[in-house]
Write an enzyme that holds these catalytic residues in place. Structure first.
Site, PDB file in Angstrom:
ATOM      1  NE  ARG A 284     -10.583  -3.566   3.372  1.00 41.94           N
ATOM      2  CZ  ARG A 284     -10.572  -2.380   4.186  1.00 41.94           C
ATOM      3  NH1 ARG A 284      -9.358  -1.654   3.983  1.00 41.94           N
ATOM      4  NH2 ARG A 284     -11.638  -1.890   4.769  1.00 41.94           N
TER       5      ARG A 284
ATOM      6  CB  THR B  64      -5.709   1.992   4.583  1.00 46.04           C
ATOM      7  OG1 THR B  64      -6.027   2.501   5.621  1.00 46.04           O
ATOM      8  CG2 THR B  64      -6.307   0.566   4.306  1.00 46.04           C
TER       9      THR B  64
ATOM     10  CB  THR C 121      -6.248   5.346   3.578  1.00 46.02           C
ATOM     11  OG1 THR C 121      -7.087   4.463   4.432  1.00 46.02           O
ATOM     12  CG2 THR C 121      -6.296   4.799   2.151  1.00 46.02           C
TER      13      THR C 121
ATOM     14  CB  SER D 266     -14.585   4.109   1.465  1.00 45.91           C
ATOM     15  OG  SER D 266     -15.652   3.907   1.959  1.00 45.91           O
TER      16      SER D 266
HETATM   17  N1  GLY Z   1      -9.859   1.920   5.883  1.00 36.17           N
HETATM   18  C1  GLY Z   1     -10.524   2.710   4.985  1.00 36.17           C
HETATM   19  C2  GLY Z   1     -11.240   2.037   3.947  1.00 36.17           C
HETATM   20  O1  GLY Z   1     -10.518   1.019   3.615  1.00 36.17           O
HETATM   21  O2  GLY Z   1     -12.345   2.535   3.511  1.00 36.17           O
END
Ligand code: GLY
Length: 568
Positions: free
Chosen positions: A105, A398, A380, A452
Site C-alpha cells: 500500500r 490501485t 482499482t 477496502s
Molecule cells: N483506493 C480504494 C481502496 O483502497 O479501498
C-alpha cells in the site's frame, strides 16, 4: 471532479457460447475459454495481461512470477488502474497450504500532515486529495513486486517485466471501453499536465487504435534492469522528485528510498467450515468480510435464495453495522491499535445483529460503531492466479480514482495515484467513496491510508477452494462477500457468481445501492415498504475469481469490464 459516491460502469452483455467465449476486447480476437483447467489459470482486467500471465505459467513460472508479469502488463494495458505509481495487497497460499500476505500500500509522504487538505476555516478543500500533486501517496507497487519475486519467484525478474515493455513499446490495439475511458479522461489529462501528451490523441480515441507508451517503456526497462532501484532511485526517482517540485507535491527522494512493503500475517476466519484467508489492516476488507460472514452465518440463506427480500434485508443490515465499525476502528496498524480480536469476536458480532428488526429497516442514525470494554481508544483492479502446483495468489492493486490523480510523471510516462483521499481528511467528512473516518485513519507522515481492498483465498476441507477479489472502492467488501455467498449458499458456478447482480450498503449514506434489475419488483416493493431507500447505480465492481472444482479450475471474469480468464 465530483467528490460524490463512485459510479461504476453498467454491465455489458456476456456472450457464452457453450464452452467458450470469443471476445474482441483489446482489439484482438481472444479465446476466453471456460475450462475447466488443471495446470494454471489467470483471471484479470485485460485479455493482453491475462495472456502475458498465462505464457509465464506455461514457461514454468509459478503463480507469483505470473503476478509480477501481470502487474506490469496491466500498468500498460489498463492505465485506469493497473499501475506502477500506486499500490496494493497480495494474499498468497502455497500448495502446502501455507499463507502469507504482502502489503504494498502507498504511504503518506514525510511532509504530509493531519490537516493538509483543510482551508483556514477548517473545511476540506474540494479535490485537493484527488487531483493535485499532493493527492499522491508514495507508490508501493514496484517494491511490492520486487519483494514478492524475491521471496517466492522462480523465473528471472527481467523475463517477467519484458512482456510489459513490449506492450508499451510496440503498442496494443485498445478496446472500446479503454477508448471511452481515455476520451473521458482527456480534458483532465490536458488540464493537469501542461506540456505533456501522455494518453492524448489529436482526434478521439476509437476501438482498435494503437496505444504506444514510449516513456513508460523506458521506465519499465529501468525496472527490468535495476529492479526496485530502477524506480526508487536514479532517473525515475529524479523525475518523480522534479514532478513533485513543479506541482508543489510532497513526495521526496528520501520518501522513495524509504518505501518498503511489509509481509503481514493473514487474518483467517471460518464460514460453515470454509476457511477464509484474507488481508489484515491497513485493509479494512479482511476484517469487514469476516464480520459480514459471521453476521449472516446462522441464517438459512440457502433456503431463502439469491437476492430474495429476506436475503437482501439480512445482508444490508449486516453491512450497515460492519461499515459503522470500519469508520471508527480501522486504520494502519503501524500507527493505530486496531482492535482486531474484539471486532472479530463471535459474541460481539452476534450482539450487533440483535438490534436488527425484520419489520423495518434500522435507521443508520441509530447505529454507531460498537464499543469494546477495555479498549482505548474507481479505480482499482484485481487479479487471481493459480499455477500448476496449486500455489494461488489473490491480488488487488490501485491508483484509487480512475487514472489516479490523472497526473503523469514527466519523462517517466506513468500516472500517480490519488490514494491520499483514502485517509480521513476531517472526521465525519466523506471521501470520494462516501466513506467517513476518524482518528484511526487520520493523516500522519509515513502512515498507510485505510483501504477496502479484499483479496481473499478460501479453503474447503484444508484444500484450495476459491481465489477472489475485486475493485470498486467501498463496494469491494460487499462484492467479495456476495460473490462468496453466491457460490457457497446459492450454488452458482464461478462465472455466474461473478456475473450475478450485486447491491451495497455502507452505513452512511443510509441507502441501498443496487445494480439495474438486481431485485425483482416484489422484492423491491417489500424492501421499500420496510423503509429501505433503494438507489439504482453506484455498485458493480469487477470481480475476477477462480473456483477449484472436482473437474479443475473454473474462472469467473467480470463481464462489467474487458476482464478475461485464460487457463491451460
Ligand atoms: N483506493 C480504494 C481502496 O483502497 O479501498
Amino acid at each position: 471532479m465530483n467528490r460524490q459516491y463512485i459510479l461504476i460502469q453498467t454491465p455489458t452483455l456476456l456472450l457464452v457460447l457453450a464452452f467458450f467465449q470469443i471476445s474482441f476486447a483489446q482489439g484482438q480476437t481472444v479465446k476466453n475459454i471456460d475450462g475447466p483447467y488443471h495446470n494454471g489459470m489467470v483471471v484479470c482486467a485485460t485479455p493482453s495481461a491475462s495472456k502475458v500471465g498465462l505464457e509465464i505459467l506455461k514457461k514454468g513460472g509459478n503463480a507469483v512470477d505470473a503476478v509480477v508479469a501481470v502487474q506490469f502488463a496491466l500498468a500498460v494495458t489498463y492505465p485506469e488502474a493497473g499501475n506502477i505509481g500506486g499500490g496494493g495487497f497480495m494474499v498468497y497460499r502455497n500448495a502446502r497450504g501455507e499463507s502469507n500476505t504482502l502489503d504494498f500500500r502507498e504511504k503518506a509522504p514525510a511532509a504530509a500532515s493531519a490537516n493538509m487538505y483543510l482551508d483556514s476555516a477548517g473545511n476540506v478543500i474540494p479535490d485537493m486529495s484527488l487531483a493535485t500533486h499532493q493527492a499522491s501517496g508514495v507508490p508501493g507497487s514496484v517494491d511490492g513486486m520486487a519483494e514478492a519475486h524475491h521471496k517466492y519467484g522462480k523465473l528471472k525478474w527481467a523475463e517477467l517485466v519484458q512482456p510489459a515493455i513490449d506492450l508499451a513499446h510496440n503498442g496494443f490495439a485498445i478496446s472500446k471501453k479503454l477508448a471511452g475511458s481515455l476520451n473521458w479522461g482527456s480534458t483532465q489529462f490536458k488540464k493537469l499536465n501542461p506540456g505533456k501528451t501522455y494518453l492524448l490523441k489529436d482526434t478521439v480515441w476509437k476501438e482498435g487504435d494503437l496505444l504506444v507508451q514510449e516513456d513508460l517503456a523506458k521506465t519499465l526497462t529501468l525496472i527490468r534492469d535495476k529492479g526496485r532501484d530502477g524506480f526508487y532511485a536514479g532517473k525515475v526517482a529524479d523525475e518523480i522528485a522534479d514532478e513533485m517540485k513543479n506541482g508543489k507535491g510532497l513526495i521526496s527522494k528520501t520518501d522513495l528510498l524509504n518505501y518498503h512493503s511489509i509481509w503481514r500475517k493473514a487474518i483467517t476466519g471460518n464460514y460453515k467450515g470454509f476457511k477464509i484467508i484474507t488481508m489484515p489492516p491497513p485493509s479494512s476488507g479482511g476484517i469487514a468480510l469476516l464480520q459480514l460472514l459471521h453476521s449472516v452465518e446462522s441464517y438459512p440463506l440457502h433456503r431463502w435464495g439469491y437476492n430474495r427480500d429476506s436475503t437482501v434485508q439480512l445482508i444490508v443490515e449486516a453491512e450497515r453495522r460492519v461499515y459503522a465499525d470500519r469508520s471508527k476502528y480501522l486504520g494502519d496498524p503501524d500507527f493505530y491499535k486496531v482492535p482486531v480480536d474484539s471486532l472479530l469476536k463471535p459474541a460481539y458480532i452476534e450482539g450487533r445483529m440483535k438490534s436488527f428488526n425484520w419489520n423495518a429497516a434500522t435507521p443508520s442514525s441509530s447505529i454507531q460503531p460498537g464499543s469494546f470494554v477495555g479498549y482505548e481508544s474507481d479505480q482499482t483492479t484485481h487479479y487471481s492466479i493459480i499455477d500448476s502446483e496449486g500455489n494461488a495468489v489473490s491480488i488487488t492493486t490501485t491508483l484509487n480514482g480512475s487514472f489516479g490523480s490523472k497526473i503523469f510523471v514527466g519523462g517517466a510516462g506513468f500516472l500517480l495515484n490519488n490514494e491520499m483521499d483514502d485517509f480521513s481528511a476531517k472526521p465525519g467528512v466523506p471521501n470520494m467513496f462516501g466513506l467517513v473516518g476518524g482518528k484511526a485513519n487520520s493523516i500522519q507522515p509515513g502512515k498507510r491510508m485505510l483501504s477496502s481492498m479484499t483479496p481473499t483465498i478460501i479453503e474447503k476441507n484444508g484444500k484450495l477452494f476459491m481465489v477472489v477479489g475485486t475493485p470498486g472502492g467501498s463496494t469491494i467488501i460487499t462484492s467479495v462477500f456476495q460473490t462468496i455467498l453466491n457460490v457457497i449458499e446459492f450454488d452458482q458456478d464461478m462465472q455466474q457468481a461473478v456475473t450475478s447482480k450485486r447491491f451495497h450498503h455502507q452505513w452512511l449514506p443510509d441507502q441501498v445501492n443496487i445494480e439495474k434489475d438486481a431485485f425483482d419488483s416484489a422484492t423491491m416493493e417489500k424492501l421499500q415498504q420496510k423503509g429501505y431507500k433503494i438507489i439504482t447505480g453506484g455498485v458493480g465492481g469487477r470481480v475476477d475469481a477462480i473456483l477449484i472444482t472436482k473437474d479443475g479450475y473454473q474462472g469467473g471474469a467480470d463481464p462489467r469490464g474487458d476482464d478475461s480468464k485464460m487457463g491451460y
